[in-house]
Design a protein around this motif. Sequence first.
Motif, PDB file in Angstrom:
ATOM      1  N   UNK A  87      -0.617  -0.038 -22.787  1.00  0.00           N
ATOM      2  CA  UNK A  87       0.122   0.803 -21.305  1.00  0.00           C
ATOM      3  C   UNK A  87       0.786   0.084 -20.618  1.00  0.00           C
ATOM      4  N   UNK A  88       1.463   0.431 -19.755  1.00  0.00           N
ATOM      5  CA  UNK A  88       2.206  -0.541 -18.132  1.00  0.00           C
ATOM      6  C   UNK A  88       2.972   0.448 -17.106  1.00  0.00           C
ATOM      7  N   UNK A  89       1.938   0.471 -16.331  1.00  0.00           N
ATOM      8  CA  UNK A  89       2.383   1.518 -15.068  1.00  0.00           C
ATOM      9  C   UNK A  89       3.129   1.236 -13.662  1.00  0.00           C
ATOM     10  N   UNK A  90       4.095   1.739 -13.394  1.00  0.00           N
ATOM     11  CA  UNK A  90       3.981   0.670 -12.091  1.00  0.00           C
ATOM     12  C   UNK A  90       3.642   1.655 -10.824  1.00  0.00           C
ATOM     13  N   UNK A  91       3.113   1.984 -10.101  1.00  0.00           N
ATOM     14  CA  UNK A  91       3.437   2.841  -9.362  1.00  0.00           C
ATOM     15  C   UNK A  91       3.746   1.781  -7.319  1.00  0.00           C
ATOM     16  N   UNK A  92       5.079   3.341  -7.162  1.00  0.00           N
ATOM     17  CA  UNK A  92       5.853   2.855  -6.121  1.00  0.00           C
ATOM     18  C   UNK A  92       4.679   3.530  -4.371  1.00  0.00           C
ATOM     19  N   UNK A  93       5.692   3.479  -3.223  1.00  0.00           N
ATOM     20  CA  UNK A  93       4.920   3.499  -2.622  1.00  0.00           C
ATOM     21  C   UNK A  93       5.127   4.848  -2.228  1.00  0.00           C
TER      22      UNK A  93
ATOM     23  N   UNK B 250      -1.379  -0.968  -3.887  1.00  0.00           N
ATOM     24  CA  UNK B 250      -0.771  -0.162  -4.839  1.00  0.00           C
ATOM     25  C   UNK B 250      -0.894  -1.046  -7.153  1.00  0.00           C
ATOM     26  N   UNK B 251      -0.622  -2.536  -6.951  1.00  0.00           N
ATOM     27  CA  UNK B 251      -1.629  -2.814  -8.232  1.00  0.00           C
ATOM     28  C   UNK B 251      -2.396  -2.949  -8.888  1.00  0.00           C
ATOM     29  N   UNK B 252      -3.709  -2.430  -7.509  1.00  0.00           N
ATOM     30  CA  UNK B 252      -5.123  -1.587  -7.836  1.00  0.00           C
ATOM     31  C   UNK B 252      -4.802  -0.286  -8.737  1.00  0.00           C
TER      32      UNK B 252
ATOM     33  N   UNK C 217       1.092  -1.767  -0.214  1.00  0.00           N
ATOM     34  CA  UNK C 217       0.409   0.055   0.047  1.00  0.00           C
ATOM     35  C   UNK C 217       0.661   1.042   0.159  1.00  0.00           C
ATOM     36  N   UNK C 218       0.392   2.718   0.255  1.00  0.00           N
ATOM     37  CA  UNK C 218       1.264   3.174  -0.117  1.00  0.00           C
ATOM     38  C   UNK C 218       1.286   4.056   1.154  1.00  0.00           C
ATOM     39  N   UNK C 219       2.085   5.220   1.282  1.00  0.00           N
ATOM     40  CA  UNK C 219       2.737   5.780   2.119  1.00  0.00           C
ATOM     41  C   UNK C 219       2.240   6.280   2.850  1.00  0.00           C
ATOM     42  N   UNK C 220       1.605   6.352   4.587  1.00  0.00           N
ATOM     43  CA  UNK C 220       0.771   7.215   5.069  1.00  0.00           C
ATOM     44  C   UNK C 220       0.825   8.761   4.825  1.00  0.00           C
TER      45      UNK C 220
END
Length: 420
Positions: free
Chosen positions: A189-195, A169-171, A116-119
Amino acid sequence: MQSLPVDLLIEVLLGLYLGLLTGIVPAFVAGSLGFLVRYFTGVTLPGFGVVVLALSIASVQGGLLGLVEPTIAQSPRLLIAVLIVLMLALYAHNQGDKLGAELPRRLSFTRLRQRTLSADVVELVGSVGQVTVRPTGEIHDMEGYPPLSPDLRQALKAGSWRLPADLPLSELASRLEERLRTEHDLADIDITVDEQARATIVAAPPSGRLSRRVSMGQRAVSVATLVPTGLARGDEVTVRTGERSITGRVLSARTDVDDERAAAASPAPPETDEIATDGGEDEETIAPASRANAATAGGPGRVTLAVARRDVKPVLEADSPRLVVRSRGTSGEFEALALVKREGYAIRRFTVGAAGADDETASAAAVTILAVRRQGSETGGRRHGWVFGPGIERRLEAGDEAFVAGPEDATEAFTEAIAR
């Protein structure tokens, strides 16, 4: 008498050496047993048992190493080695017991993948957390596709998108991919999201917009005719050419009134002393792609139709073809929704929050779960299809998307309770 301190120091060092040498295995065994007993039974292994076990293993190991000799047994180094062994064993047991108490009992690879994302990047809007995802670095070209145009690359690089913050993050990456694919009509398209809500984007430019909407066995033809008011892409029409009637599907439609409105809405070009060249139509005066789905204003214009291959020649040879819009009937989905609203019920779509929900909550709220869409580990965190009428045996979990129906007050209370 002067050599006594030196001999004592040598005995202490030898004791430390023998204790470390023989205490590794007892410490490993004590730590492993402490972890296993606490993790599976919840009971702490007694310290006396750890002492007995460590001494037993150390004595066996010392005999195998040839350390148990009369000279060693009668020297202070043995006492120091025993103390070191016991200290290592008790410390390892304490750490193993602590790890067994803190490690979650229900640990799965799915939960490990759901980062999940960082607070720090979560923004609270009311009682709902949201996050602004921004691209990081350059927008990369996808291998096997043509490079992105400079305008499209700049639009993606300067963009920012607000999404729910309670999703893995995957969702988040999956939703952002669907959004950008729809807004810019991207081929892939291909996207990667970090914290930190930074997105790495690899995209392919739009290709074959019109050809992708033409079904197999059909051809796209354009005719100049009187366009009915409200005609839009996807409508079924009949082209009347003399004595023939040809059925087709509208791929795009444009009228003179639409062109006038687009020209009036576009900003006037700045005055310049440069000589204008006949380079065709400026890209800024062309209507954006989002107007392709808009209904036309009606009047003279051009319509692109998808017709059967055998009907292409008759349509193109017609002098003044006429379009007749065919009725597609009333949509069953809208009829069902009208009946639900007529009875005083409401339908809501929401995403289950981190707390999840159980069937007792749904029963207490007097709502019915119509459909659920869940992500799974076998698909790399991507969404499955909708499951309709899941029944009481399918419990809602965090991250699920669901449709519920029920009385309006109960439905609102239910969604507010579990969609936080």
